[in-house]
Design a protein around this motif. Sequence first.
Motif, short mmCIF file in Angstrom:
data_model
loop_
_atom_site.label_atom_id
_atom_site.label_comp_id
_atom_site.label_asym_id
_atom_site.label_seq_id
_atom_site.Cartn_x
_atom_site.Cartn_y
_atom_site.Cartn_z
N PRO A 16 0.83 -1.22 0.00
CA PRO A 16 0.00 0.00 0.00
C PRO A 16 0.86 1.27 0.00
N TRP A 18 0.46 4.08 1.41
CA TRP A 18 0.65 4.78 2.67
C TRP A 18 1.79 4.15 3.49
N ILE A 19 1.99 2.84 3.31
CA ILE A 19 3.11 2.20 4.02
C ILE A 19 4.44 2.70 3.46
N LEU A 20 4.50 2.82 2.14
CA LEU A 20 5.72 3.36 1.53
C LEU A 20 5.99 4.78 2.02
N VAL A 22 4.98 6.12 4.89
CA VAL A 22 5.41 6.08 6.30
C VAL A 22 6.86 5.63 6.39
N ALA B 71 7.62 0.83 10.50
CA ALA B 71 7.34 1.00 9.08
C ALA B 71 8.04 -0.06 8.25
N MET B 74 6.10 -3.27 8.64
CA MET B 74 4.87 -3.27 7.85
C MET B 74 5.15 -3.45 6.36
N PHE B 75 6.23 -2.83 5.90
CA PHE B 75 6.63 -2.97 4.50
C PHE B 75 6.97 -4.43 4.20
N SER B 78 3.86 -6.58 4.25
CA SER B 78 3.00 -6.39 3.08
C SER B 78 3.52 -7.15 1.87
#
Lengths: 178, 82
Positions: A16, A18-20, A22, B71, B74-75, B78
């Motif tokens: 997503p 928004w993750i990039l 952040v 972060a 999460m990256f 994902s």
Amino acid sequence: VIGRPRGEQRALAAVPRWILCVLAGALAAQIGWQAARRAGAPSASDLPPAPSAAALRLASLGETAALARLAMIWLQAFDSRSDNATPYQKLDYGRLISWLGAILATDPRSAYPLFAAARVYAENADQRKRAQCWRSSRQSSCATRMHAGRRSRTPRCSPSTDCTICRWRGATLRPCSG
Amino acid sequence: MAAIQTIAGSPLADDSAAGQAARWLVDGLALLLPRLDAIARGDWLLYGAPPAAEFGLALAGLAIYFALLAAAGMFDFSRRNL
């Protein structure tokens, strides 16, 4: 995802946006913060008085060899600055020699303090400091050899009759022959 | 980390291209790693707590690093094909 083998990574486009954002923001903040708060190298005039060898041994928690090497790395940080054109001349050699002596007494089998004294700190344009360093390294070398029990190689000089490491009295040393 | 940077940039260090690259690598690592030595200091136990501003700045640095770790996690999560 059905039909896709396990173990493969998804494409970058699957992440997503928004993750990039952040991640990029956090990375920029981390680099900016560290760059803004970067600590400078310690000044040569900041060399504090040396602790006693007993204090260093106590601080080592039994790992005297490791502490002696770490202390030498810390000590060398005072005169190995890249922005210092005359690094050794700015050191207080009285304190420096006290530090080297305390570190050597913490781990008498290490040659690191003697090597640094003879080959690094003795290379000083100031003759007084150079002589001070040479005298100290020779005395420490004599004491170290005596302390290690290798008295077949009789030390040539020392102004003291006591071992500077273990305080063993009665050591017979020849007077300094220069 | 500061001691490693100091030694890497000393006049006695290798002045070749490899030495320069090593210095850049050390500087880059110093930018990415948090200063944990500023958080858990022994002299705080001996001589009292630091001023609130100093402690706040140290905590802010930790918070930024925590955000970076979160972060990055999460990256990575994902992109995993679970």
